[in-house]
Write a protein that holds these residues in place. Structure first.
Motif, short mmCIF file in Angstrom:
data_model
loop_
_atom_site.label_atom_id
_atom_site.label_comp_id
_atom_site.label_asym_id
_atom_site.label_seq_id
_atom_site.Cartn_x
_atom_site.Cartn_y
_atom_site.Cartn_z
N ASP A 274 52.69 46.42 56.76
CA ASP A 274 53.39 47.21 57.76
C ASP A 274 52.41 47.64 58.84
O ASP A 274 51.33 48.13 58.53
CB ASP A 274 54.00 48.47 57.13
N HIS B 298 52.89 59.16 62.46
CA HIS B 298 53.20 57.96 63.25
C HIS B 298 54.18 58.30 64.37
O HIS B 298 54.05 57.80 65.50
CB HIS B 298 53.81 56.88 62.35
N GLU C 82 52.86 57.63 68.11
CA GLU C 82 53.48 56.49 68.77
C GLU C 82 54.66 56.88 69.65
O GLU C 82 55.23 56.02 70.33
CB GLU C 82 53.96 55.48 67.71
N LEU D 220 57.62 57.85 68.53
CA LEU D 220 58.77 57.19 67.92
C LEU D 220 59.58 58.16 67.06
O LEU D 220 59.09 59.20 66.64
CB LEU D 220 58.31 56.02 67.03
N GLY E 114 62.54 54.49 64.66
CA GLY E 114 61.61 53.69 65.45
C GLY E 114 60.42 53.21 64.63
O GLY E 114 59.98 52.06 64.77
N VAL E 115 59.89 54.08 63.77
CA VAL E 115 58.80 53.67 62.89
C VAL E 115 59.27 52.59 61.93
O VAL E 115 58.59 51.57 61.73
CB VAL E 115 58.25 54.89 62.11
N ARG F 56 59.68 49.30 63.75
CA ARG F 56 58.38 48.67 64.04
C ARG F 56 57.89 47.91 62.82
O ARG F 56 57.36 46.79 62.94
CB ARG F 56 57.38 49.76 64.44
N ASN F 57 58.05 48.48 61.64
CA ASN F 57 57.62 47.80 60.42
C ASN F 57 58.50 46.59 60.10
O ASN F 57 58.01 45.55 59.66
CB ASN F 57 57.61 48.77 59.25
N GLU G 160 64.06 41.41 66.10
CA GLU G 160 64.93 42.57 66.27
C GLU G 160 66.40 42.18 66.11
O GLU G 160 67.21 42.94 65.56
CB GLU G 160 64.71 43.22 67.64
#
Length: 482
Positions: free
Chosen positions: A189, A202, A206, A208, A212-213, A216-217, A224
């Motif tokens: 991740d 995070h 970031e 986020l 959002g976190v 991202r992972n 997406e």
């Protein structure tokens, strides 16, 4: 013939929890009711054993098979469909790829012929009655243990393996890493987290949200578009589960003769609230939770969220988020889809915390690990949809679990019906209230989510096994079944 053992002969470094990815698609999986740990997990374990036989060219050597269930699997397996799930798995079927009608046909054939098609291609004599149950024996590793063995004509062992079903459909084989994901490639991740504190860090660094976190992972392994399509598919299966339930009448299977309530409630709500008056929000939330869990209790197709026993909470709160959150009643489908994706990602981020820091297995920590975790996840998802900051989202998740601490798992008759079905509706309302309470604050609070998760884990360790999915205590012994 020497026994085959598929455990690696060279030592493999065990990745830390931060290194082991947990995807939203591990926490939300399509399966078969009534239990993720007692139905989905055993089916996956049996299918894994059968697949190993096939993959290593051992099928033709197998004349008989032996299956033993231990601890909670043996104690409540009859009410959870565990033995049937094992047979389906040994036939090579997986819970996300087999329909209830297909299962019924396979089970009828096995019972009629007394023959199992191992890995779908090799006939061996075996019936459900031959599965050995050891409810008072708990294997080291987890209360949900099972052992599979295959033997040759001469009675010599061909392959044997011990598996554990550790909640939410997750399994691990003895000797493997318990904390791995359900088959997800171990791509690191980019924003790893094991604690809520790390997740919040995070978010701050970031810029986020929780979702959002998590997104991202997810993007480390999928596009997406794939993430979005996959989560909307999960939503659609949840909806299908609810809708199927609304069409069914009569009683749920089993000895309790529990009447299905969802169809009658739905008919009444369509009459009393045809225009979705906000005053009726809780009745609709209750309906969704009840419908999903009635379908689960009858062995229908359901989404683990994060378990089958708690499968109605997140769909019910998601229904609230997409129908009663500000601006959602008249929103177009694209807006509702966006909200759904964010809701499920934020929920999954919190679910990963419970999986990594504690447990989502009722047999290990009681129902606080199932219904409590789901309520906490749903509260986080709703708080984000309602515009909460990451700190408020964390607070919502904390509030929901704090008021589910100590929740026991004591299903009557080993059936996921009483108190499980109503408990989902109550926990959904708790999640909504927790999100609203958190949004009235600024995100600062005395008890952190991490502290509550640790407390839940410690409470589960201290809890008597009688209250951890064994049907040996609580309502399971104080209420007459029939």
């Amino acid at each position: 013939m020497a026994i085959r053992n598929l455990t690696p002969t060279t030592e493999v470094p065990t990745p830390s929890l931060e290194e082991v990815p947990l995807s939203s698609f591990d926490l939300f999986t399509v399966g078969i009711g009534p239990s993720s740990s007692h139905t989905v997990g055993p089916m996956r374990a049996a299918a894994s054993f059968a697949a190993d036989l096939a993959e290593h060219g051992m099928l033709d050597s197998v004349a008989t098979v032996n299956v033993r269930l231990y601890g909670s699997l043996a104690a409540t397996g009859a009410g959870h469909g565990t033995m049937s799930a094992v047979l389906i798995g040994l036939e090579g079927k997986l819970p996300d790829r087999v329909l209830p009608t297909e299962m019924e046909e396979i089970l009828a054939r096995i019972e009629e012929t007394g023959t199992l098609s191992l890995a779908g291609s090799h006939e061996v004599p075996f019936r459900e009655a031959e599965i050995a149950l050891h409810p008072l024996t708990v294997l080291d590793g987890h209360p949900n243990g099972m052992r599979f063995a295959a033997f040759s004509d001469a009675g010599e062992p061909v392959l044997e393996a011990t598996y554990f079903s550790i909640g939410g459909g997750f399994i691990y084989r003895e000797g493997d890493n318990r904390d791995g994901s359900n088959g997800l490639d171990h791509v690191a991740d980019p924003l790893p987290f094991r604690t809520a504190a790390q997740l919040l860090a995070h978010c701050r660094s970031e810029g986020l949200s929780f979702s959002g976190v998590m997104l991202r992972n997810e993007l480390a392994r999928r596009s997406e578009a794939e993430v979005r399509a996959g989560l909307l598919h999960i939503r659609d299966v949840m909806d299908e589960c609810k809708n199927n339930s609304l069409e069914r009448t009569g009683n749920l299977p089993g000895t309790l003769n529990v009447r299905r309530r969802a169809p009658d409630w739905h008919a009444r709500l369509r009459t009393e609230d045809p225009d979705r008056d906000p005053a009726f929000w809780q009745e609709w939330v209750n309906l969704v939770a009840l419908a999903v869990n009635e379908e689960n209790a009858s062995g229908g197709r359901v989404v683990t969220a994060p378990t089958n026993g708690a499968a109605g909470i997140i769909p019910a709160v998601l229904f609230y988020a997409t129908h009663y959150a500000p601006g959602m009643k008249d929103a177009d489908q694209a807006m509702k889809d966006d909200a759904t994706v964010r809701f499920l990602l934020a929920s999954a981020a919190v679910g990963a915390l419970y999986k990594r820091m504690a447990s989502i297995s009722g047999a290990e920590v009681g129902c606080q690990g199932e219904v409590g975790s789901a309520s906490s996840m749903a509260a986080a998802g709703l708080a984000e949809i309602l515009g909460g900051t990451p700190e408020q989202v964390e607070n919502a998740a904390e509030i929901a679990m704090e008021h589910n601490l100590g929740l026991t798992c004591d299903p009557i008759g080993g059936l996921v019906q009483i108190p499980c079905i109503e408990r989902n509706a109550i926990a959904a309302a708790k999640a909504i209230n927790a999100a609203k309470m958190a949004l009235w604050g600024d995100g600062t609070h005395r008890v952190s989510l991490d502290e509550v998760i640790i407390t839940m884990a410690e409470t589960g360790k201290d809890m008597s096994s009688r209250y951890k999915e064994t049907s040996m205590g609580g309502l399971a012994v104080n209420v007459v079944e029939c």
